[in-house]
Scaffold this motif. Structure first.
Motif, PDB file in Angstrom:
ATOM      1  N   HIS A   1      30.069  27.814  45.890  1.00 55.36           N
ATOM      2  CA  HIS A   1      30.773  27.377  44.685  1.00 55.36           C
ATOM      3  C   HIS A   1      31.585  26.107  44.941  1.00 55.36           C
ATOM      4  O   HIS A   1      31.712  25.255  44.066  1.00 55.36           O
TER       5      HIS A   1
ATOM      6  N   VAL B   1      40.623  39.869  40.367  1.00 52.10           N
ATOM      7  CA  VAL B   1      40.787  38.421  40.152  1.00 52.10           C
ATOM      8  C   VAL B   1      42.040  38.171  39.327  1.00 52.10           C
ATOM      9  O   VAL B   1      42.576  39.088  38.702  1.00 52.10           O
TER      10      VAL B   1
ATOM     11  N   ALA C   1      44.806  37.918  43.493  1.00 50.40           N
ATOM     12  CA  ALA C   1      43.604  38.484  44.104  1.00 50.40           C
ATOM     13  C   ALA C   1      43.873  39.270  45.394  1.00 50.40           C
ATOM     14  O   ALA C   1      43.711  40.494  45.439  1.00 50.40           O
TER      15      ALA C   1
ATOM     16  N   ASN D   1      46.689  32.812  44.496  1.00 51.15           N
ATOM     17  CA  ASN D   1      45.566  33.509  45.123  1.00 51.15           C
ATOM     18  C   ASN D   1      46.024  34.860  45.676  1.00 51.15           C
ATOM     19  O   ASN D   1      45.310  35.853  45.581  1.00 51.15           O
TER      20      ASN D   1
ATOM     21  N   ASP E   1      26.865  36.811  42.677  1.00 51.57           N
ATOM     22  CA  ASP E   1      27.712  37.332  43.766  1.00 51.57           C
ATOM     23  C   ASP E   1      28.139  38.766  43.491  1.00 51.57           C
ATOM     24  O   ASP E   1      28.145  39.611  44.386  1.00 51.57           O
TER      25      ASP E   1
ATOM     26  N   HIS F   1      47.249  29.839  48.066  1.00 54.79           N
ATOM     27  CA  HIS F   1      48.600  29.718  47.533  1.00 54.79           C
ATOM     28  C   HIS F   1      49.044  31.063  46.963  1.00 54.79           C
ATOM     29  O   HIS F   1      48.278  32.042  46.979  1.00 54.79           O
TER      30      HIS F   1
ATOM     31  N   ARG G   1      37.238  30.361  46.697  1.00 53.01           N
ATOM     32  CA  ARG G   1      36.623  29.097  47.149  1.00 53.01           C
ATOM     33  C   ARG G   1      37.416  28.490  48.313  1.00 53.01           C
ATOM     34  O   ARG G   1      38.649  28.496  48.271  1.00 53.01           O
TER      35      ARG G   1
ATOM     36  N   MET H   1      33.965  43.779  44.421  1.00 54.82           N
ATOM     37  CA  MET H   1      33.512  42.494  44.940  1.00 54.82           C
ATOM     38  C   MET H   1      34.431  41.398  44.429  1.00 54.82           C
ATOM     39  O   MET H   1      34.846  41.434  43.267  1.00 54.82           O
ATOM     40  N   SER H   2      34.757  40.440  45.302  1.00 57.16           N
ATOM     41  CA  SER H   2      35.498  39.271  44.835  1.00 57.16           C
ATOM     42  C   SER H   2      35.320  38.112  45.812  1.00 57.16           C
ATOM     43  O   SER H   2      34.821  38.301  46.921  1.00 57.16           O
TER      44      SER H   2
END
Ligand code: TYM
Length: 336
Positions: free
Chosen positions: A47, A148, A26, A22, A137, A19, A13, A9-10
């Motif tokens: 969030h 992450v 991730a 991210n 979450d 960018h 926002r 799970m991830s």
């Protein structure tokens, strides 16, 4: 074949275009994990309300994040790709977990302290309990792997604490989630100005977005801080030079990186040439993602289908967990 034992799970926002941080922290992992695990990936719109309460642009921003994830290779058929606010069970679990989270520990969270500094006029309770919502979450799907970047390490540690606290108080429901990266450690993509990490909110010229056009990419890379170059062979690199090498390792070939490493070590490096090379490699990396994302973003009907299907998959898993949660908490008053 998906490995049903490990659930992933991830979330990201929707506070602006994605960018490079991210992507390398991730999304790159998401794309690989979708082939191996049962995956839940979401746009963390709730969030974003902790710092961006104005919702005028929210729908557009959610669509952007979804499009960019898909453009990077995420397949909505293989994973549950959804929007956080569509899963009401999250709010219920968040409420229960809030009773197990203490003010003192929440106030010590690094991201909370940063946000208080950045937005002293809007220190709201949602900001304080941000890591509790993030825990909800994750454990809502009983996930164990959470891909992450390095900046989320403390949130993951808190998620483990909250999950364990729940298990001890009410009964074993949740496995321990852990931060995940395919490499040996969590990634931190540096900003181009030599200080800190790339981020959506800080210096826009020091952050490379997946939506930047070729000229802007070149301009940003060429502005990266350098100096006159080393004067002693094999000297230690200052942080801002190390960062340029780090960025180069993400998008350039090994030969290219080696050439500039050698040049650095024998004091013949020309930073202008290095940045030109880096800029071209960045353009080559970003341009196809940007073009794909633009095309997807214009297809509202497709994005609506993606969100609906994703929410359906996520709700199924959320409902199963919440039935267990209510059971162990003794909230199922109608059961015989
Ligand atoms: P967010 O939106 O700030 O960032 C999304 C992801 O990108 C990673 N990231 C980076 N990785 C490496 N280098 C960087 N410079 C860099 N900048 C950002 C982040 O680590 C993150 O993985 N709280 C989360 C969103 C969230 C979430 C969750 C994450 C909500 N619920 C549940 C995981 C699980 C956040 O603000 O990410």
């Amino acid at each position: 074949m998906a490995d049903k034992k490990n659930i992933v799970m991830s979330g990201i926002r929707p506070t602006g275009f994605l960018h490079l941080g991210n992507y390398f922290g991730a999304v790159k992992n998401y794309v690989r994990m979708q082939e191996e695990f049962e995956c839940y990936f979401m746009v963390a719109d709730l969030h974003s309300l902790t710092t961006h309460p104005d919702t005028k642009e929210l729908k557009l921003n959610v669509q952007r994040v979804l499009s960019e994830n898909i453009a990077c290779g995420l397949d909505p058929e293989k994973v549950a790709l959804y929007c956080q606010s569509h899963i009401y069970e999250t709010s219920e679990l968040y409420l229960y977990l809030n009773m197990l989270a203490y003010k003192g520990e929440l106030e010590k969270t690094v991201t909370f302290k940063d946000k208080v500094r950045q937005h002293p006029d809007n220190v709201n309770a949602g900001l304080l309990t941000y890591p509790v919502l993030q825990t909800a979450d994750i454990i809502l799907h009983r996930a164990t792997f959470v891909p992450v970047g390095k900046d989320q390490e403390q949130h993951l540690e808190m998620a483990r604490n909250f999950a364990n606290r729940f298990n001890h108080r009410y009964g074993e429901v949740f496995p321990e989630p852990q931060a995940f990266n395919y490499g040996s450690e969590l990634v931190k993509v540096p900003s181009l100005d030599g200080g800190g990490k790339m981020s959506k909110s800080e210096n826009q010229m020091a952050t490379l977005y997946l939506s930047d056009d070729d000229e802007l990419i070149r301009k940003k890379v060429m502005k990266a801080k350098t100096d006159a170059g080393p004067t002693e062979p094999n000297s230690v690199k200052p942080d801002y030079i190390e960062n340029i090498f780090l960025l180069m390792k993400l998008v350039s070939s090994e030969d290219v990186v080696k050439k500039f490493e050698d040049d650095y070590n024998n004091c013949s490096i020309r930073y202008g040439d290095m940045k030109k090379q880096l800029a071209e490699d960045m353009v080559r990396f970003i341009a196809p993602v940007r073009e794909k994302a633009e095309a997807i973003r214009n297809d509202e009907k497709y994005l609506k289908d993606v969100m609906e299907k994703g929410a359906e998959k996520a709700r199924k898993s959320a409902r199963a967990t919440m039935t267990l949660v209510r059971e162990v908490m003794g909230l199922n008053y109608f059961a015989p």
